[in-house]
Design a protein around this motif. Structure first.
Motif, mmCIF file in Angstrom:
data_model
loop_
_atom_site.group_PDB
_atom_site.id
_atom_site.type_symbol
_atom_site.label_atom_id
_atom_site.label_comp_id
_atom_site.label_asym_id
_atom_site.label_seq_id
_atom_site.Cartn_x
_atom_site.Cartn_y
_atom_site.Cartn_z
ATOM 1 N N ARG A 153 0.834 -1.215 0.000
ATOM 2 C CA ARG A 153 0.000 0.000 0.000
ATOM 3 C C ARG A 153 0.865 1.260 0.000
ATOM 4 N NH1 ARG A 153 -0.940 -2.078 5.367
ATOM 5 N NH2 ARG A 153 -2.753 -3.160 4.544
ATOM 6 N N ARG A 154 2.039 1.176 0.638
ATOM 7 C CA ARG A 154 2.953 2.320 0.622
ATOM 8 C C ARG A 154 3.538 2.517 -0.776
ATOM 9 N NH1 ARG A 154 3.235 0.362 5.900
ATOM 10 N NH2 ARG A 154 3.448 1.961 7.520
ATOM 11 N N MET A 155 3.838 1.422 -1.441
ATOM 12 C CA MET A 155 4.372 1.521 -2.803
ATOM 13 C C MET A 155 3.333 2.098 -3.758
ATOM 14 S SD MET A 155 6.743 -1.879 -3.298
ATOM 15 C CE MET A 155 8.303 -2.039 -2.412
ATOM 16 N N ILE A 156 2.075 1.746 -3.553
ATOM 17 C CA ILE A 156 1.013 2.351 -4.364
ATOM 18 C C ILE A 156 0.998 3.857 -4.139
ATOM 19 C CG2 ILE A 156 -1.484 2.559 -4.654
ATOM 20 C CD1 ILE A 156 -1.727 -0.419 -4.142
ATOM 21 N N GLY A 157 1.103 4.270 -2.875
ATOM 22 C CA GLY A 157 1.080 5.693 -2.552
ATOM 23 C C GLY A 157 2.231 6.469 -3.163
ATOM 24 N N GLN A 158 3.397 5.829 -3.276
ATOM 25 C CA GLN A 158 4.550 6.530 -3.843
ATOM 26 C C GLN A 158 4.677 6.309 -5.349
ATOM 27 O OE1 GLN A 158 7.527 4.727 -1.318
ATOM 28 N NE2 GLN A 158 8.148 3.238 -2.856
ATOM 29 N N GLY A 159 3.805 5.460 -5.909
ATOM 30 C CA GLY A 159 3.761 5.284 -7.350
ATOM 31 C C GLY A 159 4.729 4.279 -7.933
ATOM 32 N N GLY A 160 5.382 3.469 -7.073
ATOM 33 C CA GLY A 160 6.306 2.476 -7.605
ATOM 34 C C GLY A 160 7.056 1.750 -6.520
ATOM 35 N N GLY A 161 7.805 0.746 -6.934
ATOM 36 C CA GLY A 161 8.584 -0.077 -6.016
ATOM 37 C C GLY A 161 8.717 -1.474 -6.595
ATOM 38 N N HIS A 162 9.370 -2.345 -5.864
ATOM 39 C CA HIS A 162 9.548 -3.708 -6.345
ATOM 40 C C HIS A 162 9.556 -4.658 -5.156
ATOM 41 C CE1 HIS A 162 11.014 -5.899 -10.116
ATOM 42 N NE2 HIS A 162 10.730 -6.855 -9.241
ATOM 43 N N ARG A 202 -3.098 -4.013 -12.113
ATOM 44 C CA ARG A 202 -4.326 -3.232 -12.039
ATOM 45 C C ARG A 202 -4.149 -1.951 -11.227
ATOM 46 N NH1 ARG A 202 -8.321 -5.946 -8.155
ATOM 47 N NH2 ARG A 202 -6.870 -4.925 -6.710
ATOM 48 N N ASP A 203 -3.446 -2.058 -10.090
ATOM 49 C CA ASP A 203 -3.404 -0.962 -9.131
ATOM 50 C C ASP A 203 -2.337 0.084 -9.427
ATOM 51 O OD1 ASP A 203 -5.374 -2.337 -7.745
ATOM 52 O OD2 ASP A 203 -3.948 -3.289 -6.364
ATOM 53 N N CYS A 204 -1.160 -0.391 -9.868
ATOM 54 C CA CYS A 204 -0.037 0.535 -10.032
ATOM 55 C C CYS A 204 1.024 -0.115 -10.914
ATOM 56 C CB CYS A 204 0.554 0.895 -8.673
ATOM 57 S SG CYS A 204 1.903 2.097 -8.750
ATOM 58 N N PRO A 205 1.027 0.163 -12.195
ATOM 59 C CA PRO A 205 2.008 -0.454 -13.099
ATOM 60 C C PRO A 205 3.455 -0.154 -12.747
ATOM 61 C CG PRO A 205 0.203 0.545 -14.334
ATOM 62 C CD PRO A 205 0.039 0.985 -12.914
ATOM 63 N N GLY A 206 3.674 0.821 -11.884
ATOM 64 C CA GLY A 206 5.042 1.127 -11.471
ATOM 65 C C GLY A 206 5.613 0.165 -10.456
ATOM 66 N N ILE A 207 4.790 -0.758 -9.963
ATOM 67 C CA ILE A 207 5.247 -1.729 -8.965
ATOM 68 C C ILE A 207 5.590 -3.039 -9.663
ATOM 69 C CG2 ILE A 207 4.648 -3.055 -6.909
ATOM 70 C CD1 ILE A 207 2.758 -0.813 -6.112
ATOM 71 N N GLY A 208 6.810 -3.516 -9.452
ATOM 72 C CA GLY A 208 7.217 -4.806 -9.977
ATOM 73 C C GLY A 208 7.068 -5.889 -8.921
#
Length: 244
Positions: A128-137, A176-182
């Motif tokens: 959920r934090r990665m969604i908030g910041q727009g990315g992560g892995h 679905r939620d955030c394509p910036g997350i791997g």
């Protein structure tokens, strides 16, 4: 692998030795600020001392990933201190090599809670934090036991199979939620680490792989350009008997 993680923050669980220590070393070497989570205080201290000789600094933290509240507090500390959390590697795992006939409920509970619920706790707190910041892995360390099991490995295989399913689901939700997350699952075969050598001292070491190879595979997954992602990768010794 040539990966620049300067300015990035990473968390590695089961970080104090074996594969975890190799991952910590590789991520720190790539420039990341690495938080090393482990339940074993002395081994964390030993790792910090070892890396200090190599002029590498990490941030150790004693965390029992079986405890969801501890995990949440630890991730709060990481994010509050570093500002972001860019990479999570769920590596911590335990095993009890016993026939199911002689397995105790507490032993099975510890394996499943550590290997499955622990990573889920970390993912719930981090995703959920990665969604908030727009990315992560997020990288979840799986096992060949997630594909094909063997005797005396019931809880371990069940936990790794469950984690593989959870990882696949998280991958679909990230799309679905955030394509910036791997999201990457790493199916690793036998490694020359205490996880094997302490339990099976007669193991033929020539049939095991260096944990650094698996750590390099994680760096490779992190190096893929935006727009692509390695959803799952298998890295095993050439003589691996449990794959495929």
């Amino acid at each position: 692998m040539q990966v620049d993680l300067t300015g990035k923050t990473a968390v590695v669980t089961g970080a104090a030795r074996g594969l975890g220590a190799a991952i910590v070393t590789r991520l720190a070497g790539a420039g990341a600020t690495v938080w090393a989570f482990d339940i074993r205080q002395q081994l964390l201290t030993d790792l910090c001392d070892q890396l200090a000789v190599e002029d590498v600094t990490i941030k150790p933290m004693v965390v029992d990933i079986r405890d969801a509240a501890q995990v949440e507090n630890a991730i709060d500390t990481v994010c509050g201190t570093s500002g972001t959390l860019d990479v999570l590697v769920n590596n911590a795992a335990v095993d009890v090599s016993k026939p199911i006939e002689h397995l105790e409920a507490a032993e099975a509970d510890n394996v499943v809670t550590t290997n499955l619920l622990g990573p889920i706790h970390l993912c719930l707190s981090t995703y959920r934090r990665m969604i908030g910041q727009g990315g992560g892995h997020i990288v979840n360390i799986l096992s060949t036991a997630a594909n094909r099991t063997w005797t005396e490995a019931g809880p371990y295989a069940a936990s790794k199979t469950g984690l593989r399913a959870f990882t696949h689901t998280l991958f679909k939700e990230a799309q679905r939620d955030c394509p910036g997350i791997g999201i990457t699952g790493v199916i690793a075969g036998g490694m020359e680490t205490p996880f094997i050598t302490e339990r099976f001292p007669d193991t033929d070491l020539s049939k095991l792989q260096d944990p650094g190879i698996v750590a390099d595979t994680i760096l490779y997954a992190l190096s893929v350009p935006k727009g692509s992602v390695i959803g799952e990768v298998v890295i095993v010794p050439r003589v691996e008997s449990s794959w495929p």
